[in-house]
Motif scaffolding. Structure first.
Motif, PDB file in Angstrom:
ATOM      1  N   ALA A  34       0.812  -1.219   0.000  1.00  0.00           N
ATOM      2  CA  ALA A  34       0.000   0.000   0.000  1.00  0.00           C
ATOM      3  C   ALA A  34       0.846   1.269   0.000  1.00  0.00           C
ATOM      4  O   ALA A  34       0.517   2.236  -0.698  1.00  0.00           O
ATOM      5  N   ASP A  35       1.949   1.292   0.767  1.00  0.00           N
ATOM      6  CA  ASP A  35       2.755   2.510   0.825  1.00  0.00           C
ATOM      7  C   ASP A  35       3.435   2.795  -0.514  1.00  0.00           C
ATOM      8  O   ASP A  35       3.574   3.952  -0.917  1.00  0.00           O
ATOM      9  N   GLN A  36       3.833   1.763  -1.238  1.00  0.00           N
ATOM     10  CA  GLN A  36       4.425   1.976  -2.556  1.00  0.00           C
ATOM     11  C   GLN A  36       3.368   2.409  -3.566  1.00  0.00           C
ATOM     12  O   GLN A  36       3.653   3.200  -4.464  1.00  0.00           O
ATOM     13  N   GLN A  37       2.144   1.896  -3.426  1.00  0.00           N
ATOM     14  CA  GLN A  37       1.059   2.363  -4.288  1.00  0.00           C
ATOM     15  C   GLN A  37       0.819   3.853  -4.087  1.00  0.00           C
ATOM     16  O   GLN A  37       0.636   4.592  -5.043  1.00  0.00           O
ATOM     17  N   VAL A  38       0.838   4.283  -2.837  1.00  0.00           N
ATOM     18  CA  VAL A  38       0.625   5.696  -2.529  1.00  0.00           C
ATOM     19  C   VAL A  38       1.715   6.553  -3.162  1.00  0.00           C
ATOM     20  O   VAL A  38       1.429   7.588  -3.771  1.00  0.00           O
ATOM     21  N   LEU A  39       2.953   6.128  -3.051  1.00  0.00           N
ATOM     22  CA  LEU A  39       4.049   6.896  -3.652  1.00  0.00           C
ATOM     23  C   LEU A  39       3.936   6.935  -5.174  1.00  0.00           C
ATOM     24  O   LEU A  39       4.185   7.979  -5.789  1.00  0.00           O
ATOM     25  N   ARG A  69       0.551  15.782  -2.200  1.00  0.00           N
ATOM     26  CA  ARG A  69       1.183  15.375  -0.958  1.00  0.00           C
ATOM     27  C   ARG A  69       0.234  14.850   0.104  1.00  0.00           C
ATOM     28  O   ARG A  69       0.662  14.291   1.099  1.00  0.00           O
ATOM     29  N   LYS A  70      -1.072  15.008  -0.090  1.00  0.00           N
ATOM     30  CA  LYS A  70      -2.039  14.472   0.871  1.00  0.00           C
ATOM     31  C   LYS A  70      -2.987  13.548   0.130  1.00  0.00           C
ATOM     32  O   LYS A  70      -3.454  13.875  -0.956  1.00  0.00           O
ATOM     33  N   ILE A  71      -3.275  12.410   0.734  1.00  0.00           N
ATOM     34  CA  ILE A  71      -4.112  11.413   0.079  1.00  0.00           C
ATOM     35  C   ILE A  71      -5.210  10.929   1.017  1.00  0.00           C
ATOM     36  O   ILE A  71      -4.960  10.596   2.172  1.00  0.00           O
ATOM     37  N   LEU A  72      -6.426  10.891   0.472  1.00  0.00           N
ATOM     38  CA  LEU A  72      -7.560  10.245   1.128  1.00  0.00           C
ATOM     39  C   LEU A  72      -7.848   8.970   0.346  1.00  0.00           C
ATOM     40  O   LEU A  72      -7.877   8.984  -0.880  1.00  0.00           O
ATOM     41  N   VAL A  73      -8.057   7.879   1.040  1.00  0.00           N
ATOM     42  CA  VAL A  73      -8.377   6.614   0.394  1.00  0.00           C
ATOM     43  C   VAL A  73      -9.821   6.269   0.743  1.00  0.00           C
ATOM     44  O   VAL A  73     -10.188   6.242   1.912  1.00  0.00           O
ATOM     45  N   PHE A  74     -10.613   6.048  -0.300  1.00  0.00           N
ATOM     46  CA  PHE A  74     -12.005   5.650  -0.115  1.00  0.00           C
ATOM     47  C   PHE A  74     -12.157   4.194  -0.547  1.00  0.00           C
ATOM     48  O   PHE A  74     -12.242   3.910  -1.742  1.00  0.00           O
ATOM     49  N   TRP A  95      -6.541  12.302   6.950  1.00  0.00           N
ATOM     50  CA  TRP A  95      -5.760  11.978   5.755  1.00  0.00           C
ATOM     51  C   TRP A  95      -5.121  10.604   5.941  1.00  0.00           C
ATOM     52  O   TRP A  95      -4.608  10.290   7.005  1.00  0.00           O
ATOM     53  N   ASP A  96      -5.146   9.813   4.906  1.00  0.00           N
ATOM     54  CA  ASP A  96      -4.515   8.500   4.972  1.00  0.00           C
ATOM     55  C   ASP A  96      -3.015   8.576   4.728  1.00  0.00           C
ATOM     56  O   ASP A  96      -2.268   7.698   5.126  1.00  0.00           O
ATOM     57  N   TYR A  97      -2.576   9.600   4.038  1.00  0.00           N
ATOM     58  CA  TYR A  97      -1.150   9.831   3.829  1.00  0.00           C
ATOM     59  C   TYR A  97      -0.933  11.325   3.882  1.00  0.00           C
ATOM     60  O   TYR A  97      -1.716  12.053   3.297  1.00  0.00           O
ATOM     61  N   PRO A  98      -0.010  11.857   4.562  1.00  0.00           N
ATOM     62  CA  PRO A  98       1.126  11.291   5.282  1.00  0.00           C
ATOM     63  C   PRO A  98       0.704  10.470   6.495  1.00  0.00           C
ATOM     64  O   PRO A  98      -0.415  10.556   6.959  1.00  0.00           O
ATOM     65  N   GLU A  99       1.645   9.689   6.980  1.00  0.00           N
ATOM     66  CA  GLU A  99       1.356   8.686   8.004  1.00  0.00           C
ATOM     67  C   GLU A  99       0.897   9.245   9.338  1.00  0.00           C
ATOM     68  O   GLU A  99       0.377   8.514  10.159  1.00  0.00           O
ATOM     69  N   ASP A 100       1.096  10.533   9.594  1.00  0.00           N
ATOM     70  CA  ASP A 100       0.694  11.072  10.898  1.00  0.00           C
ATOM     71  C   ASP A 100      -0.828  11.164  11.048  1.00  0.00           C
ATOM     72  O   ASP A 100      -1.326  11.430  12.120  1.00  0.00           O
ATOM     73  N   LYS A 101      -1.574  10.895   9.978  1.00  0.00           N
ATOM     74  CA  LYS A 101      -3.039  10.824   9.995  1.00  0.00           C
ATOM     75  C   LYS A 101      -3.667  12.086  10.584  1.00  0.00           C
ATOM     76  O   LYS A 101      -4.508  12.027  11.477  1.00  0.00           O
ATOM     77  N   ALA A 102      -3.265  13.228  10.055  1.00  0.00           N
ATOM     78  CA  ALA A 102      -3.825  14.501  10.519  1.00  0.00           C
ATOM     79  C   ALA A 102      -5.297  14.606  10.125  1.00  0.00           C
ATOM     80  O   ALA A 102      -5.680  14.192   9.028  1.00  0.00           O
ATOM     81  N   PRO A 103      -6.130  15.152  11.003  1.00  0.00           N
ATOM     82  CA  PRO A 103      -7.544  15.334  10.647  1.00  0.00           C
ATOM     83  C   PRO A 103      -7.702  16.426   9.590  1.00  0.00           C
ATOM     84  O   PRO A 103      -6.874  17.334   9.488  1.00  0.00           O
ATOM     85  N   LEU A 104      -8.761  16.334   8.800  1.00  0.00           N
ATOM     86  CA  LEU A 104      -9.046  17.349   7.792  1.00  0.00           C
ATOM     87  C   LEU A 104      -9.639  18.572   8.477  1.00  0.00           C
ATOM     88  O   LEU A 104     -10.483  18.444   9.372  1.00  0.00           O
TER      89      LEU A 104
END
Length: 144
Positions: A34-39, A69-74, A95-104
């Motif tokens: 999954a992380d390589q897919q995101v990149l 730089r920010k990704i949401l995965v549905f 946010w699903d990426y970056p890994e810190d999972k910051a809220p929108l």
């Protein structure tokens, strides 16, 4: 070489380039972690807002990339009427990426909602999702 051989080689090369190589690329992408897919999706993003649907038959993931730089995965699955039903209870929680999972924040929620509605309108498959902000107009308005 006779013209028939040349024509055969041209057709063979076209079939290889148009059919076989994209199938190999799609298979490679699906087999990535999954992380390589995101990149890879972040590298593919050519606009400030980019959508990528990765299907695996009746299920899959719809990726929303903002500013490369920010990704949401549905995550989604098809229902019996052929609609994509997003299975995430609150699709706009963090946010699903970056890994810190910051809220929108409120502006990001408003933009993600409007982009998802716009993508659903232009998509050939209707997208159904739980919109927790549909009734709450105060949450949709940006704070000044």
């Amino acid at each position: 070489m006779i013209p028939n051989q040349i024509a055969f080689l041209v057709v063979l090369i076209l079939i290889f380039g148009i059919v076989i190589l994209p199938l190999i690329n799609r298979w490679q992408f699906k087999s990535m972690p999954a992380d390589q897919q995101v990149l890879a999706i972040m590298k593919q993003a050519d606009k400030l807002v980019y959508w990528k649907n990765v299907s695996d038959g009746r299920t899959g993931n719809l990726f929303f990339v903002k500013n490369k730089r920010k990704i949401l995965v549905f995550p989604w699955m098809l229902d019996n009427r052929g609609r994509m039903v997003i299975t995430k209870k609150n699709p706009f929680d963090f946010w699903d990426y970056p890994e810190d999972k910051a809220p929108l924040n409120d502006d990001e929620i408003k933009q993600a909602r409007s982009e998802l509605y716009a993508y659903s309108k232009k998509s050939s498959v209707k997208i159904i999702f739980n919109d927790p902000f549909k009734e709450d107009k105060a949450k949709q308005e940006p704070k000044n």
